[in-house]
Each structure stands twice: as structure tokens, then as C-alpha cells.
Design an enzyme around this catalytic site. Structure first.
Site, PDB file in Angstrom:
ATOM      1  N   LEU A   1       0.810  -1.217   0.000  1.00 18.52           N
ATOM      2  CA  LEU A   1       0.000   0.000   0.000  1.00 18.52           C
ATOM      3  C   LEU A   1       0.843   1.266   0.000  1.00 18.52           C
ATOM      4  O   LEU A   1       0.426   2.294  -0.514  1.00 18.52           O
ATOM      5  CB  LEU A   1      -0.930   0.011   1.224  1.00 18.52           C
ATOM      6  CG  LEU A   1      -1.980  -1.103   1.297  1.00 18.52           C
ATOM      7  CD1 LEU A   1      -2.757  -1.002   2.603  1.00 18.52           C
ATOM      8  CD2 LEU A   1      -2.923  -1.025   0.103  1.00 18.52           C
TER       9      LEU A   1
ATOM     10  N   THR B   1       9.291   6.418   5.795  1.00 15.73           N
ATOM     11  CA  THR B   1      10.679   6.578   6.211  1.00 15.73           C
ATOM     12  C   THR B   1      11.206   5.324   6.895  1.00 15.73           C
ATOM     13  O   THR B   1      12.324   4.893   6.646  1.00 15.73           O
ATOM     14  CB  THR B   1      10.798   7.767   7.190  1.00 15.73           C
ATOM     15  OG1 THR B   1      10.189   8.905   6.593  1.00 15.73           O
ATOM     16  CG2 THR B   1      12.247   8.079   7.492  1.00 15.73           C
TER      17      THR B   1
ATOM     18  N   VAL C   1       3.928  -0.540   4.342  1.00 14.43           N
ATOM     19  CA  VAL C   1       2.572  -0.945   4.721  1.00 14.43           C
ATOM     20  C   VAL C   1       1.975  -1.831   3.634  1.00 14.43           C
ATOM     21  O   VAL C   1       2.034  -1.499   2.446  1.00 14.43           O
ATOM     22  CB  VAL C   1       1.672   0.283   4.967  1.00 14.43           C
ATOM     23  CG1 VAL C   1       0.273  -0.164   5.395  1.00 14.43           C
ATOM     24  CG2 VAL C   1       2.280   1.185   6.037  1.00 14.43           C
TER      25      VAL C   1
ATOM     26  N   LYS D   1       1.910  -3.007   8.991  1.00 17.75           N
ATOM     27  CA  LYS D   1       2.980  -2.006   8.941  1.00 17.75           C
ATOM     28  C   LYS D   1       4.267  -2.689   9.391  1.00 17.75           C
ATOM     29  O   LYS D   1       4.449  -2.973  10.574  1.00 17.75           O
ATOM     30  CB  LYS D   1       2.639  -0.822   9.845  1.00 17.75           C
ATOM     31  CG  LYS D   1       3.583   0.353   9.737  1.00 17.75           C
ATOM     32  CD  LYS D   1       3.013   1.549  10.495  1.00 17.75           C
ATOM     33  CE  LYS D   1       3.794   2.812  10.230  1.00 17.75           C
ATOM     34  NZ  LYS D   1       3.152   3.992  10.859  1.00 17.75           N
TER      35      LYS D   1
ATOM     36  N   ASP E   1       1.168  15.418  13.136  1.00 16.32           N
ATOM     37  CA  ASP E   1       1.425  15.145  11.714  1.00 16.32           C
ATOM     38  C   ASP E   1       0.110  14.926  10.966  1.00 16.32           C
ATOM     39  O   ASP E   1      -0.010  14.009  10.159  1.00 16.32           O
ATOM     40  CB  ASP E   1       2.339  13.928  11.568  1.00 16.32           C
ATOM     41  CG  ASP E   1       2.948  13.830  10.163  1.00 16.32           C
ATOM     42  OD1 ASP E   1       3.019  14.870   9.467  1.00 16.32           O
ATOM     43  OD2 ASP E   1       3.338  12.725   9.760  1.00 16.32           O
TER      44      ASP E   1
END
EC number: 2.7.11.22
Length: 330
Positions: free
Chosen positions: A14, A18, A22, A37, A131
Site C-alpha cells: 500500500l 521513512t 505498509v 505495517k 502530523d
């Protein structure tokens, strides 16, 4: 957390970040779709601090508008975080369903409402996301929006902790952070929410800066250049400059003509230059613009995927016409 990596089948990649990749996956035991992940562990450095932070915070954050962390699988050279599967992020959703990216205002309203609920829960639990951006807001095919990617999130014990100012993707970064503030509050998430709100309405980033200084200038062009009168203490920030070009605040109606006056009032409350003047998530959820959302459950009809709605409506119309057609009774 007792799962093993063999319990999950990788279906497709997907995305890649960094420190993690995923995948869409499936639980071999029950067939449930999940997001995997995967974090490769450096033999010398061990588990990245971002992963540790994300795991520790997400184990505590149980809310309908925050992605659920089901499991953590730790092997010798890999750490796998097993999340609930969401169909796409907000950026991809806007590209797929928007009019050149711009979403229908009913969808905007439901998404920003859900975003603010997720933010409020974080802030009530003394967590800053730090974020927030369309790529980190995830949508499923029920129209539910959930906050994801807590890799930069931080718990805050007192209102004015000193944090790094290198947080939040540039376009969604609050002016106080851009100016070099290292002592900021939950208001930085509120600014990001305002930027996302505007972007959902127009299909374009509100402040697409190319550098820290360019980002500030883009903000000033729309919101006005700050000074000690409009923002007491602004000149004490490390990145403040006395020789900035003077811009006067612009009317947001000219930029977002499709948003009604009540929606513009909410947007303006989120996008206050001074951090202490920004509305809180809790206050924002009480804003009159949301009064028609009487049921806070995100499974309301208008939250559903517009494409699915149109498909369902077409099927219903076909069934109705078939029932009404005299031929069907012969």
C-alpha cells in the site's frame, strides 16, 4: 499480543514511509482484512523511536475515529504492527470522488466533524498528533474517517513542553511552529485541521509552500503579516524577521466561495494565527455549523461513499420501476 507473522497473508503493497512499509493483508484464521505495517529492525540501532512511540500511544487511544492497533508481532529482524484495514486515505479519496479534488460539502462536514472528534479524544488524553495531513487520515467504505500514523505523536504532560519544531508536513504546519516555537500546545493540530478543511472544499492545498520561509509568506498573503499588535510576542520567535513584506488579511470567501458563512466562521476559528486564539477541538464540535449533525454516529447516510450511494440509488430505482411496470404482473 500473541499473533505470529504466519497468521497474516500479504496481499498488496500500500505504501512505503521513512521507517516502514505498509501492506494490505488478511488474517488467515478469520479472513479479516488488515493493514500490516512492517518495520525492519537495525541490528545496531534496534527498534526506531517512532515505532515505540506509535505503539505506546495507540495502545492507549481507543476511539471510533482513531485507527485500531490490533496486534504487534516482534521477530528478530522485523516488527509488524497489525492495524484495522481502511480502504484509502483522504488524499486518494479526494482524487477519486472529488470534483478536481473538491468534495461535496455534506461530505466535508462529516469528515471534518469526525476529524475533530478524533483530535478531541487525543487532546483529552494529552496526546498531540503533530502530523495531521490528508495522507494520514484514513477512510473506509462506510464513510468513517480515522486518524492514523502516530509515528510523530507525543504525549504532553503539561501545556508548555518543549518539543522539536520539525513536525507536521510543511503545508499543514502552524505559523508558530514555522516561526521556531519549541513550546507549543494542542493548537498545532487545530491549525492542521483548518488546512485540511479548506483543502477538502477546494481540492487544493491551502498553503503549498516549498520551504519554511515560503510557507510563512504563503500564510501571510492570506492571513496577514503578524506584528506585535496583532500577535503579542511574535517578534520573540527565533525565525521572526522585521523586513517581511506587509500583507493584509484576505477574505476567505473569495478563496472558498462554495462554503457558507457559518462554515467560513468555523474555518476562520481554526486558522487563527495566534495559537492561543485558535478554537479547541471540543469548542469546534459545538459550532453551529455542525448543528444539523444530530446523530454523532459516523454511520449516517451522508457519510457513505458517494459512489456507493449512487449505485444503491440506481438499484433501488430499478427495483421500484420493475415493481411498478404492469408487465411484471402479467
Amino acid at each position: 499480543m500473541t499473533g505470529s507473522s504466519s497468521q497474516f497473508q500479504q496481499l498488496e503493497k500500500l505504501g512505503e514511509g521513512t521507517y516502514a512499509t505498509v501492506y494490505k493483508g488478511r488474517n488467515r484464521t478469520n479472513g479479516q482484512l488488515v493493514a500490516l505495517k512492517e518495520i525492519n529492525l537495525d541490528s545496531e540501532e534496534g527498534t526506531p523511536s517512532t515505532a515505540i512511540r506509535e505503539i505506546s500511544l495507540m495502545k492507549e487511544l481507543d476511539h471510533e475515529n482513531i485507527v485500531t492497533l490490533y496486534d504487534v508481532i516482534h521477530t528478530e529482524n522485523k516488527l509488524t504492527l497489525v492495524f484495522e484495514f481502511m480502504d484509502k486515505d483522504l488524499k486518494k479519496y479526494m482524487e477519486a470522488h472529488g470534483n478536481q479534488g473538491a468534495l461535496d460539502l455534506k461530505i466535508v462536514k462529516s469528515f471534518i466533524f469526525q476529524l475533530l472528534k478524533g483530535i478531541m479524544f487525543c487532546h483529552d488524553n494529552r496526546v498531540l498528533h503533530r502530523d495531521l495531513k490528508p495522507q494520514n487520515l484514513l477512510i473506509n467504505n462506510k464513510g468513517e474517517l480515522k486518524l492514523g500514523d502516530f509515528g510523530l505523536a507525543r504525549a504532553f504532560g503539561i501545556p508548555f513542553n518543549t518539543f522539536s519544531n520539525e513536525v507536521v508536513t510543511l503545508w499543514y504546519r502552524a505559523p508558530d511552529v514555522l516561526l521556531g516555537s519549541r513550546a507549543y500546545t494542542a493548537s498545532i493540530d487545530i491549525w492542521s485541521a483548518g488546512c485540511i478543511f479548506a483543502e477538502m472544499c477546494t481540492g487544493k492545498p491551502l498553503f503549498p509552500g516549498t520551504s519554511n520561509d515560503d510557507q510563512l509568506i504563503k500564510i501571510f498573503r492570506l492571513m496577514g503579516t503578524p506584528n506585535e499588535r496583532t500577535w503579542p510576542g511574535v517578534s520573540s520567535y527565533a525565525n521572526f524577521k522585521n523586513n517581511w513584506q506587509i500583507f493584509v488579511p484576505q477574505d476567505l470567501r473569495l478563496l472558498i466561495p462554495n462554503l457558507d458563512s457559518m462554515g467560513l466562521n468555523l474555518l476562520s476559528s481554526l486558522l487563527q494565527m495566534r495559537p492561543d486564539a485558535r478554537i479547541t477541538a471540543r469548542q469546534a464540535l459545538q459550532h453551529p455549523w455542525f448543528h444539523e449533525i444530530s446523530n454523532p454516529n459516523p454511520l449516517m447516510q451522508h457519510l457513505a461513499d458517494p459512489y456507493q450511494q449512487s449505485q444503491q440509488q440506481s438499484q433501488q430505482q430499478a427495483q421500484q420501476s420493475q415493481q411498478m411496470d404492469p408487465q411484471t404482473y402479467r
